[in-house]
Design a protein around this motif. Structure first.
Motif, short mmCIF file in Angstrom:
data_model
loop_
_atom_site.label_atom_id
_atom_site.label_comp_id
_atom_site.label_asym_id
_atom_site.label_seq_id
_atom_site.Cartn_x
_atom_site.Cartn_y
_atom_site.Cartn_z
N ASP A 97 2.48 1.01 -7.56
CA ASP A 97 2.43 -0.70 -7.88
C ASP A 97 1.41 -1.19 -6.59
OD1 ASP A 97 3.74 -0.61 -10.41
OD2 ASP A 97 5.16 -1.97 -9.41
N ASP A 98 1.83 -0.03 -5.12
CA ASP A 98 1.50 -0.34 -4.44
C ASP A 98 -0.12 0.28 -4.61
OD1 ASP A 98 3.46 -1.61 -2.58
OD2 ASP A 98 4.05 0.41 -2.73
N LEU A 99 -0.65 1.03 -5.03
CA LEU A 99 -1.19 1.69 -5.53
C LEU A 99 -2.86 1.46 -6.58
CD1 LEU A 99 -0.32 5.60 -4.31
CD2 LEU A 99 -1.79 3.48 -2.93
N GLN A 100 -1.85 0.38 -7.80
CA GLN A 100 -2.48 0.56 -8.49
C GLN A 100 -3.42 -0.16 -8.66
OE1 GLN A 100 -2.03 2.48 -11.45
NE2 GLN A 100 -3.62 1.40 -12.10
N ASP A 101 -3.91 -1.84 -8.03
CA ASP A 101 -4.71 -2.32 -7.98
C ASP A 101 -6.01 -1.64 -7.44
OD1 ASP A 101 -2.67 -4.67 -8.37
OD2 ASP A 101 -2.83 -5.04 -7.10
N LYS A 117 -5.69 6.80 1.00
CA LYS A 117 -4.68 5.91 2.25
C LYS A 117 -3.93 6.68 2.53
CE LYS A 117 -3.13 1.80 2.50
NZ LYS A 117 -3.58 1.06 3.53
N ARG A 137 10.52 6.30 -11.26
CA ARG A 137 10.22 6.29 -9.09
C ARG A 137 10.93 7.82 -9.38
NH1 ARG A 137 11.45 1.63 -6.09
NH2 ARG A 137 12.62 1.17 -7.21
N TYR A 180 5.10 9.01 5.88
CA TYR A 180 4.13 8.04 4.66
C TYR A 180 4.26 8.75 4.28
CZ TYR A 180 1.80 6.09 8.90
OH TYR A 180 1.55 5.96 10.87
N TYR A 229 5.26 4.13 -0.60
CA TYR A 229 4.36 3.43 -0.97
C TYR A 229 4.14 4.28 -2.99
CZ TYR A 229 0.88 2.95 2.94
OH TYR A 229 0.45 2.56 4.99
N SER A 230 4.56 3.23 -4.11
CA SER A 230 4.51 3.72 -5.02
C SER A 230 3.34 3.19 -5.48
CB SER A 230 5.54 2.25 -5.41
OG SER A 230 5.28 1.15 -5.05
#
Length: 431
Positions: free
Chosen positions: A296-300, A173, A280, A272, A293-294
């Motif tokens: 959760d933002d990347l897990q999908d 990302k 966290r 970023y 970005y956490s």
């Protein structure tokens, strides 16, 4: 001869243990390999040492004696207790050793399944042993077949593409956002396994990496495991570092946020931050030109790639299983080749002897010698065609050794293993 592999990886050791087992330079590797092959039970050896694994790949006379001798030498080198190492080690023999080697080469045993670096690292380790004469025939056969297997896995699956972990997703990302990463500095906070993986992906993506951790010694040791330079900064400078670099990835085990609103200064450039720690590391922060970005933002993204990768891994393992069996069938066929060759050589000797006798006794004319020789060779080739095919078929069966020995005895053939020298390692090219 037996194949033997002894493996220490992320699966059975922590980074502190792997640091002690690591071979940071060629001088250490050379000295250790020389000690290995000087042991009467070890015939050939290859040493693979990366930040995630140490693999000792050997051909030996006795797997039990050799494994203990190898781990004893590793214990002396690393100063780790022998029993501790022996209990941790994954020891693979013969079929298991080849299956493990093929799995490693195909990146199925890696921390990140499908990562593309391991096959290059394995080739480098092979080249080193080859150049130093620490392997000559048995291991080159196995290594080249492992590279063939790795290529088959790459061609049949999509392993090695896409993001496969939170760390690699964060780096992917960041690279997508930044574009040209040349000269772009990225800060990594923490010196654990996630940071180790993060640094690897940052370096391969072209970032300049700066590492900081509360444990500065551990951070420096981690930085030293990479071939590329990784700068290490004191943790006391964290606030300054946060407001200096465009990219930051944090992965500590702190039970509370280590980065707060008070530490965050307004900056004129875009920043970023990627928080891949749970819980966290970054508190709720608002600041201009800052995107956070956490997990959760990347897990999908990770989950979708992992589900696809799991299916691909099944296909990959079926290839490894198939090619492991093929390898041993191929080895048996190599035992057959010198037998078949000796059969034809024996026939040629008889033809030459009989032609000389016929010429001497004037049973044939000199002008007819070559035609008669060709006729005799044609007869022999047709006569031996069926036995040759039968022997090759038998070579795939367990009774191969008995049949080969019987054929050699009946025909009075030499049992010269060197007849298969066309398969020696000096004939191979490592691509």
């Amino acid at each position: 001869m037996s194949y033997l592999s002894i493996s220490f990886s992320h699966k059975n050791t922590d980074i502190q243990t792997r640091e002690k087992l690591a071979f940071p330079n060629e001088e250490n590797k050379d000295r250790f390999l020389k000690q290995l092959v000087s042991d009467e039970n070890v015939k050939e050896a290859i040493l693979l040492s990366t930040c995630n694994r140490v693999e000792i790949i050997t051909s030996v006379n006795s797997t039990d004696k050799a494994s203990k001798a190898i781990i004893k030498k590793l214990s002396d080198y690393s100063k780790i207790d022998f029993d501790n190492l022996y209990d941790r080690a994954d020891i693979y023999e013969n079929d298991g050793a080849i299956h493990h080697l093929f799995s490693v080469a195909s990146a199925l045993d890696s921390l990140v399944i499908g990562e593309t670096q391991i096959v290059g690292q394995l080739k480098d380790a092979f080249r080193f042993s080859l150049a130093k004469d620490y392997c000559d025939q048995n291991l080159p056969r196995a290594l080249h077949y492992s590279f063939k297997c790795a290529a088959a896995v790459r061609n049949a699956t999509s392993l090695g593409t896409g993001s496969v972990s939170v760390a690699s997703t964060a780096v992917a990302k960041a690279k997508e956002i930044i574009g040209n990463t040349s000269g772009v500095k990225a800060l990594v906070i923490g010196a654990g396994e996630m940071s180790e993986l993060t640094i690897k992906h940052l370096l391969s993506s072209g970032f300049d990496v700066v590492l900081t951790s509360r444990d500065i010694k551990k951070a420096q040791m981690l930085a030293d495991t990479y071939e590329q330079y990784v700068a290490v900064e004191e943790y006391s400078k964290l606030e300054e570092l946060l407001n200096e670099f465009p990219v930051m990835i944090t992965a500590t085990s702190a039970p509370y946020p280590i980065i707060t609103q008070e530490m965050t200064k307004d900056c004129s450039f875009e920043r970023y931050w990627f928080d891949i720690a749970v819980p966290r590391d970054i508190d709720d922060i608002e600041s201009p030109n800052l995107m956070i970005y956490s997990v959760d933002d990347l897990q999908d993204i990770v989950n979708s790639n992992m589900s696809l990768r799991a299916e691909q891994a099944k296909t990959a393992y079926s290839i490894v299983n198939k090619m492991s069996l093929e390898f041993f069938e191929w080895l048996k066929s190599l035992e057959i080749e010198p037998v078949v060759k000796h059969m034809y050589l024996k026939a040629d000797e008889i033809i030459e002897k009989k032609i000389k006798t016929a010429l001497k006794k004037r049973f044939i004319r000199k002008d007819d010698e070559e035609n008669i020789r060709k006729l005799c060779q044609t007869v022999i080739a047709e006569y031996l065609h069926q036995p040759q095919n039968q022997i090759k078929t038998i070579s795939k069966e367990n009774k191969c050794d008995i049949v080969v020995g019987t054929v050699q005895s009946i025909f009075g053939l030499k049992s010269d293993v060197n007849m298969s020298s066309s398969h020696d390692c000096d004939k191979f090219k490592i691509n």
